[in-house]
Design a protein around this motif. Sequence first.
Motif, PDB file in Angstrom:
ATOM      1  N   ARG A   1       0.847  -1.202   0.000  1.00 16.78           N
ATOM      2  CA  ARG A   1       0.000   0.000   0.000  1.00 16.78           C
ATOM      3  C   ARG A   1       0.878   1.246   0.000  1.00 16.78           C
ATOM      4  N   TRP A   2       0.476   2.237  -0.748  1.00 19.73           N
ATOM      5  CA  TRP A   2       1.114   3.548  -0.650  1.00 19.73           C
ATOM      6  C   TRP A   2       0.231   4.579  -1.328  1.00 19.73           C
ATOM      7  N   SER A   3       0.427   5.867  -0.961  1.00 18.73           N
ATOM      8  CA  SER A   3      -0.218   6.918  -1.735  1.00 18.73           C
ATOM      9  C   SER A   3       0.553   8.227  -1.717  1.00 18.73           C
ATOM     10  N   CYS A   4       0.635   8.917  -0.568  1.00 19.58           N
ATOM     11  CA  CYS A   4       1.016  10.337  -0.619  1.00 19.58           C
ATOM     12  C   CYS A   4       2.502  10.587  -0.869  1.00 19.58           C
TER      13      CYS A   4
ATOM     14  N   CYS B   1      -0.276  10.236   4.762  1.00 16.64           N
ATOM     15  CA  CYS B   1      -1.473   9.397   4.572  1.00 16.64           C
ATOM     16  C   CYS B   1      -1.419   8.128   5.409  1.00 16.64           C
TER      17      CYS B   1
ATOM     18  N   SER C   1      -0.191   5.141   4.806  1.00 21.20           N
ATOM     19  CA  SER C   1      -0.446   3.853   4.131  1.00 21.20           C
ATOM     20  C   SER C   1       0.729   2.882   4.186  1.00 21.20           C
ATOM     21  N   CYS C   2       1.960   3.414   4.119  1.00 22.78           N
ATOM     22  CA  CYS C   2       3.087   2.548   3.749  1.00 22.78           C
ATOM     23  C   CYS C   2       3.956   2.121   4.929  1.00 22.78           C
TER      24      CYS C   2
ATOM     25  N   CYS D   1      -0.701   5.282  11.141  1.00 23.26           N
ATOM     26  CA  CYS D   1       0.187   4.433  10.340  1.00 23.26           C
ATOM     27  C   CYS D   1       0.449   3.085  11.006  1.00 23.26           C
TER      28      CYS D   1
ATOM     29  N   VAL E   1      -9.457   3.006  -0.737  1.00 19.31           N
ATOM     30  CA  VAL E   1      -8.511   3.050   0.390  1.00 19.31           C
ATOM     31  C   VAL E   1      -9.276   3.302   1.688  1.00 19.31           C
TER      32      VAL E   1
ATOM     33  N   ARG F   1      -6.564   7.519   4.407  1.00 17.61           N
ATOM     34  CA  ARG F   1      -5.497   7.512   3.395  1.00 17.61           C
ATOM     35  C   ARG F   1      -5.831   8.447   2.228  1.00 17.61           C
TER      36      ARG F   1
ATOM     37  N   HIS G   1      -6.633  11.549  -0.265  1.00 19.36           N
ATOM     38  CA  HIS G   1      -5.648  12.607  -0.510  1.00 19.36           C
ATOM     39  C   HIS G   1      -6.004  13.964   0.113  1.00 19.36           C
TER      40      HIS G   1
ATOM     41  N   CYS H   1      -5.873  14.466   2.949  1.00 18.58           N
ATOM     42  CA  CYS H   1      -4.897  14.578   4.043  1.00 18.58           C
ATOM     43  C   CYS H   1      -3.677  15.397   3.656  1.00 18.58           C
TER      44      CYS H   1
END
Lengths: 247, 586
Positions: A54-57, A62, A64-65, A152, B39, B43, B45, B47
């Motif tokens: 998982r990842w995003s920002c 965020c 996720s990671c 997190c 998500v 999570r 965006h 944020c």
Amino acid sequence: MSERQIQLEVLRYNPETDSEPRLQTYSVPCLNEWVVLDALNYVKDNLDTTLSYRWSCHMAVCGSCGMMINGEPKLACKAFIREYADQIRVEPLANFPIERDLVTAVEDFIAKLASVKPYLIPKEDKPIEAGEFKQTPTELKKYKQYTLCINCMLCYAACPQYGLVPEFLGPAAIALAHRYNQDSRDGGRDQRQEVIASHEGVWECSFVGACSEVCPKHVDPAGALQQVKIASTIDWYKEHLMPWVKK
Amino acid sequence: MEIIKADVAIVGAGGAGLRTAIALAEADPKLRIALISKVYPMRSHTCAAEGGAAGVIKSDDSMTDHFNDTVGGGDWLCDQDAVDFFIAEAPKELMQLEHWGCPWSREPDGSVAVRPFGGMKNKRTWYAADKSGFHILHTLFQTSLKYPTIQRFDEYFATDLLVDDGRCQGLTAIAMMTGQMTQFQAGAVIITAGGAGRMFPFTTNGAIKTGDGMALAYRAGVPLKDMEFVQYHPTGLPNTGILLTEGCRGEGGILVNKDGRRYLQDYGMGPESPIGQPVLKTMELGPRDRLSQAFWHEQRKGNTVQTRWGDCVLLDMRHLGEKKINERLPFVRDLSISYLSVDPVKDPVPIRPVVHYMMGGIHTDINAATPLPGLFAAGECACVSINGANRLGSNSLTELLVFGRQAALSAMAYLESGASPSNDAALAAQAGEAQARITSLFAKSGGAETLSGLRKEMMDLMEEHAGIYRTGEGLAAACDKIFELRQRYADIELHDKSNVYNTDLVQALELGAMLDCAEAVTVGARDRKESRGAHQRLDFTERDDQTYLKHSLAYYQPKEPPHIDYLDVVITKSQPGVRDYSGAKK
């Protein structure tokens, strides 16, 4: 730009085909300014599209990671390659069931967050038209730090007690309850106390302090836990030794 | 296939989706609400937004000023009735967040503090240090936990809308943890799934911002509006695209070129304001489009600073001092040190413009309703339009609150108007077709195309031809090429054949959505032969109100590029005029 060849050892597990997790090594040409997440993205885009994570920002907000990097809970987007030797091991967050590769099941954490009533329970009713609840910068400062949690879950991966006693509410959930308890606008502490002062609440914490050490946002959940313990102890004394004193 | 029945299904659980869900739950505790997101909500965006949210609250500000700043900032492409509604609702929504516990920064007397932002005549941006979006998102998420009727479907990827009898009646989504397709049958659907900045290689947007929600509506026949307007934020970190908030300049940060000159004065935004005493609506507090365009010119003049990440200008905040930076811009300091090894307390930070926001999106009216009955949209994925050709900084966080709530109210009114019963067999058949498309994706083998290869080609095209300045020739080439990429996309092979958390599949679906959005952007841009706001043409350098004081509407066509139509802008009281950001004339 300097480039380094990194051996990225990644835990792989596909419940449909693997009986148990295994490590797979990828050789990744990394720029020195990269983070571990960049290396994982390189693998995904160029070497192996089947890797799941998982990842995003990519800017540490965020949440996720979170993963174990050389055995320590870290955000992959804030773990700089330059701080590691040429071999880096990446595994899913400890203390959570593995769903697939670096992806863990997080429902338990989400349920715990929800259980502490993490929302403002206002002291007084006030219509929107009446304007804001006044709150001075000093009053804001009292709880601000505890609002910075990005969920997190690194603190749960670091917490030895959560590993042993999965019922333990854990650092982030208790810190979040404390955040609302400390908010000058809030009057819901008694309602939250039923959950966080219970056996599975603060009293499970053995105060190792690992949660605060790994927190990427300096929330200091260990400090919050200690404050909740002290406040709960005072409650107990008031209730049992001085029943005539109102809480 | 599992069927889940709800009264309202919401796609996207960021700021807009959560606000929508709460509004529904508050209005009617009997409503069954399905909140679906690829998500977990926190999570999303939202944020990553830093600077803050605009709403008139102080006695020295006025609704008229907010209106004029927004409409002028948008180069008169905003619908003025929508802007009026938006600015009237804005303070109420921000106050509502205060009552839900949002940790807004405060004045010494305990009232909510506001800060200056670009393009604003008065200070009106509510902020929570420089993590405003983060706090808004978490306040909404935590508040949503109060309402048991909000049933969340976290990590469900929406694939298709179900449309029967001329109205939207649900959607299909893949449960990412199991790979199982699920049919959501709902009286109304609200899309709140965010923007599509990942079409571009250099963006502040997180990996999840792939235009899925826009593509869902678009493929179901709902037009995408004003997609050619893509906002570049003037101050991104050069290596990663990480955003440094406009608050940096609001607090007094300045922009200088390689000679130390505050070059904005050379682009109609002068004269220089005193260092550390920013003057509203001029110099560094000009609008985002003008600042990004000034960078482009400086680059061509050779006035930029060469860094190993390419050409930059410098954002100098040193004169603010450590105390103020720590108090007002702690995240900016942390990000600059961590990702660029530059401490803004000690050194100027190299920055460059970076793709940030889609002004365009799913065509809705002032009530957040799309032309497809039963389908509503709000937030970045939608185009109401209050942002016109260039969004005013700090209007988007407020927008997702105001129109998130409005979408909920409109959906409820629609449900109360009593739709006829659904044809379950027809919906099930459509869901079956959606499933069959996914199955066929898995079945494909031996395709010559790779996901990352196609994605890179798309990003490079967008960067080269759909950036800060555009030409007819470049855009025409980009249109042809994107259309070709859409064909080649059919040849993608999934290497991951598993059901559990298959990110190969998710990325393939995301790329499909981005290609559709990218085509709407390039075709819209090619056909708009004028320069307005964030859409600047080197071959048509002037604004042309005679022909193009209109919204573009892109209609999806499976086998052809989109068909473009136009719609009049709603003008109530402000006739198109000159956008004046020169302090001298005031």
